[in-house]
Design an enzyme around this catalytic site. Structure first.
Site, mmCIF file in Angstrom:
data_model
loop_
_atom_site.group_PDB
_atom_site.id
_atom_site.type_symbol
_atom_site.label_atom_id
_atom_site.label_comp_id
_atom_site.label_asym_id
_atom_site.label_seq_id
_atom_site.Cartn_x
_atom_site.Cartn_y
_atom_site.Cartn_z
ATOM 1 C CG ASP A 1 4.510 -6.585 -3.621
ATOM 2 O OD1 ASP A 1 5.547 -7.359 -3.691
ATOM 3 O OD2 ASP A 1 4.624 -5.585 -4.008
ATOM 4 C CG ASN B 1 7.633 -0.995 -7.927
ATOM 5 O OD1 ASN B 1 6.635 -0.925 -8.086
ATOM 6 N ND2 ASN B 1 8.805 -1.176 -8.753
ATOM 7 C CG ASP C 1 6.232 -8.724 -8.517
ATOM 8 O OD1 ASP C 1 5.498 -7.568 -9.097
ATOM 9 O OD2 ASP C 1 6.708 -8.925 -7.721
ATOM 10 C CG HIS D 1 13.836 -5.300 0.970
ATOM 11 N ND1 HIS D 1 14.963 -5.939 -0.266
ATOM 12 C CD2 HIS D 1 12.867 -4.723 0.638
ATOM 13 C CE1 HIS D 1 13.975 -5.601 -1.187
ATOM 14 N NE2 HIS D 1 12.888 -5.177 -0.648
ATOM 15 C CG HIS E 1 8.602 -10.669 -3.462
ATOM 16 N ND1 HIS E 1 9.297 -10.983 -4.848
ATOM 17 C CD2 HIS E 1 7.833 -9.928 -3.500
ATOM 18 C CE1 HIS E 1 8.560 -9.999 -5.623
ATOM 19 N NE2 HIS E 1 7.582 -9.256 -4.955
ATOM 20 C CG LEU E 2 8.388 -17.119 -0.112
ATOM 21 C CD1 LEU E 2 8.026 -18.795 -0.330
ATOM 22 C CD2 LEU E 2 8.283 -16.943 1.226
ATOM 23 C CG HIS F 1 1.764 -4.625 -7.080
ATOM 24 N ND1 HIS F 1 1.875 -3.914 -8.425
ATOM 25 C CD2 HIS F 1 2.832 -5.350 -7.021
ATOM 26 C CE1 HIS F 1 2.884 -4.441 -8.939
ATOM 27 N NE2 HIS F 1 3.625 -5.327 -8.173
#
Lengths: 296, 440
Positions: free
Chosen positions: B314, B287, B161, B318, B69-70, B241
């Protein structure tokens, strides 16, 4: 003991000491001047993110009797409802010099965050967090049981206690099971399978699906609050069916031993988990539970 | 940070061990492996090349992450394509797949091309956009998968996702549709009704903590259904995952039956367990949730025997305010890129479940194959593109998340001592990392 977060953290001797101290405090209630100087000059903040008049007033009265300065802070109508985070609220309290924070929160673990994140220096007392724990409720319940059934001394060895109702969502059940076990009581949980958590089999308690199995042998029956909305989530078919199978009515109460206690942490749903007559009977110590809350 | 490294184009990796075999000198020039020669001879034969001492170190093909996640566009306060690329390079990666749950969602060729371009501008790794399966990740109308596939970004992996394509009809259609361009649907397997409000693995720990449980069956039920759908329409399915023992079992049996399913496990599910939640620190909230020790054993076995094809990070940055709060209110996800290889070394190599050739397969060759990434995951051979990672297997390091590039620090390994340090990374022949430091 710096914080009070969880009844699992309280050892047997520590628990007995707390109960002994509470009985000394109880004498205070009968005096005309109901104050001790123990916390003079200290500031206690009651931080309530969830409404609970009963618990808040109990804590307020208790702190005042110990001569502390008490600030009560309710999430409603404060900056909290304007989106302020727990962290910022905590930092504000720290800046105001709070020596202890009594917190009630709908999220499990919020008191842990307060105690362990370095946001505040003072002590943290958990006054109920989500579906996790309510340690002071467990202490006042144990105090009430000891006063009536163990002459107000020692522990609760051999006492048979049944907790009935929504164990899954109940912080009262979690904190009571741990503390009662520590104090030597034998705990039975009675609940429909839908309202028991996966993993309950590892708790120090017996689990039963039927309220009628072993009622005759119980010293204490504690009814847990069941929210009527649970039936919309298919935990049980209807309030009537729940009440028939898991409610404590007069008929079931008649089967209890003569000197046994009927308890409820409140607020009650009369007619659902507990019958009207039962709640008001001489066996019921529900109102006294509230008074003992202050003592503890 | 020397400015030279970006322009420097010739290197000798001296005395490195390709996949932990006998030491050799590897000469990099013009973006490719020019020469592999006897140890200690490369420098003399290539006098203008910069020599990188590599004695005792393992040479791997550059790592390829199928699940990153970028956060750009939309949450540049948490991560950008630039900082995420840097984190990847530090972790030994030379390609990452950027997930579609950006804001706006990567459900059009336009957004995919934007992310792909940002990746090219950053220049640390190949950034391969993952297209959304449905518009806005809402599980309803199919996104323009063909347009994304045909665009300059050449999207081949599609995923909602963060959300599950839970509607069986839409999942079936998507699996069928991507056959046109040999795409793959990467499913986030989470039955939504079984996980409403769920906070952590359902079990002994959740019962004690009073946090809402997330049953294993919520993952396994979707995996079982999707495997049957993939068999029905004879298409390629990838499971994101995998976290439970039951999932490993279902996938193992599907592979035995020849169904075209591949699967990934994250580093954190290889190492961490649900009891870490006891202090309610949301850095452990993820998650799918951290599971039990028995599940960790099962996913390790699955990765070792090939039931699980790859490790994918994954990586989920944040902003601190989304983690510095009550558990219930915190965001799901943890950083993974800078620590992935070390966590795999800890969980798989030191336990002798995988050797370094196995690591190269699970973290480079196989993810490149599943994602159809050209020039990545290639053999360590003369003439191949110089996408390489050098690892010191004997160097332990203490993770300090504050040192990571990017504004987010939500690493569950912070303060943990881990084995195997990535010392150098080469992307298309350029050094992105030397001596464990970014080169620009």
């Amino acid at each position: 003991m710096k914080h009070l977060l969880n009844t699992n953290d309280i050892g047997r001797d520590e628990a007995v000491l707390i109960l002994d101290t509470a009985s000394e405090m109880a004498n205070l209630t009968d005096r005309s001047v109901k104050k001790l100087p123990a916390l003079r000059g200290r500031t206690v903040v009651n931080l309530f993110f969830e409404d609970s008049t009963r618990t808040r007033i109990s804590f307020e009265a208790a702190a005042k009797r110990l001569s502390a300065d008490v600030i009560s802070f309710s999430a409603k109508g404060s900056s909290v409802s304007k989106g302020e985070t727990l962290k910022d609220t905590a930092l504000t309290l720290e800046a105001m010099g709070a020596d202890a924070v009594v917190i009630r929160h709908s999220a499990s673990g919020a008191p842990y965050r307060l105690a362990t994140s370095g946001w505040i220096e003072g002590s943290v007392i958990n006054a109920g967090d989500g579906g996790h724990q309510h340690p002071t409720q467990a202490l006042l319940d144990a105090y009430t049981m000891r006063r009536h059934l163990r002459a107000n001394t020692g522990d609760l060895s051999g006492l048979k206690v049944m907790l009935v109702g929504d164990v899954l969502h109940s912080r009262v059940a979690r904190s009571n099971v741990a503390l009662l076990h520590t104090l030597g009581a034998e705990v039975t949980l009675v609940s429909p399978p839908t309202l028991l958590p996966v993993g309950v089999e590892q708790w120090p308690a017996r689990v039963a699906y039927s309220l009628d199995e072993d009622l005759e042998a119980q010293d204490v029956v504690m009814m847990l609050r069941v929210q009527r909305e649970r039936m919309n989530e298919a935990y049980f078919p209807s309030a009537r069916e729940y009440s028939r199978r898991y409610g404590l009515d007069s008929e079931r109460m008649a089967r209890l031993p003569k000197d046994s206690l009927v308890m409820h942490p409140g607020p009650m749903n009369r007619g659902l988990e507990i019958g009207d007559m039962v709640a008001d009977s001489d066996r019921s110590v529900i109102v006294e539970q509230v008074a003992n809350g202050v003592t503890v | 940070m020397s400015g030279d490294a970006k322009s420097q184009s010739e290197f000798v990796l001296s005395e490195v061990r390709p996949l932990n075999s006998d030491p050799v000198d590897v000469v990099i020039a013009a973006g490719k492996i020019r020469e592999i020669c006897a140890p200690g001879t490369g420098a003399a034969r290539n006098p203008i090349a910069q020599v990188i001492p590599g004695a005792g170190q393992v040479l791997l093909p550059g790592l390829v992450d199928l699940h990153t996640h970028l956060r750009e566009p939309g949450r540049e306060d948490a991560e950008t394509v630039h900082t995420g690329s840097q984190a990847a390079a530090l972790g030994g990666f030379t390609a990452v797949h950027a997930m579609a749950n950006t804001d706006p969602v990567m459900d059009t060729a336009g957004v995919a091309i934007q992310v792909w371009r940002l990746g090219r501008e950053a220049g640390y790794v190949d950034v391969r956009p993952v297209g959304a399966v449905t518009v806005g990740l809402e599980g309803q109308r199919m996104a323009e998968l063909g347009a994304m596939a045909d665009s300059a970004a050449r999207v081949r992996v599609f995923s909602d996702d963060g959300k599950c394509v839970s509607d069986p009809v839409r999942m079936r259609r998507a699996l069928e549709y991507v056959k046109v361009f040999d795409g793959v649907i990467a499913q986030h397997a989470q039955e939504p009704r079984l996980t409403e409000g769920a906070q952590m693995n359902e079990g002994v720990i959740s019962a004690r903590l009073g946090l809402k449980g997330w049953p294993s069956v919520a993952e396994e039920a979707i995996i079982a259904r999707d495997i049957l759908l993939a068999e029905l329409v004879d298409s390629r399915l990838h499971i994101c995952h995998v976290s439970t023992a039951g999932s490993v079992d279902i996938i193992r049996r599907a592979k035995q039956r020849g169904i075209k399913v591949t699967a990934e496990v994250t580093p954190h599910h290889l190492l961490l367990t649900d009891d870490l939640a006891v202090g309610y620190d949301p850095v452990y909230k993820v998650n799918p949730p951290l599971r039990t020790a028995a599940d960790v054993v099962a996913v390790r076995e699955g990765l070792a025997d090939g039931t699980i094809d790859i490790v994918a990070t994954d990586h989920a940055p944040h902003a601190s305010e989304d983690k510095d709060c009550e558990w219930d209110y915190a965001a799901f996800g943890m950083l993974g890129l800078p620590t992935a290889l070390s966590v795999v070394a800890q969980s798989m190599v030191t336990t002798q479940a995988l050797d370094w050739a196995g690591v190269a397969d699970r973290l480079s060759t196989s993810p490149a194959r599943i994602g159809q990434v050209q020039d990545q995951g290639q053999p360590l051979a003369v003439g191949e593109p110089a996408n390489l990672a050098v690892v010191d297997p004997d160097q332990t390091w203490v993770v300090n998340a504050a040192d990571f590039p990017g504004p987010s620090h939500n690493s569950p390994y912070n303060g943990m001592k881990l084995p195997a340090k990535v010392t150098a990374t080469f992307f298309r022949g350029r050094a992105t990392v030397i001596d464990g430091e970014l080169q620009w």
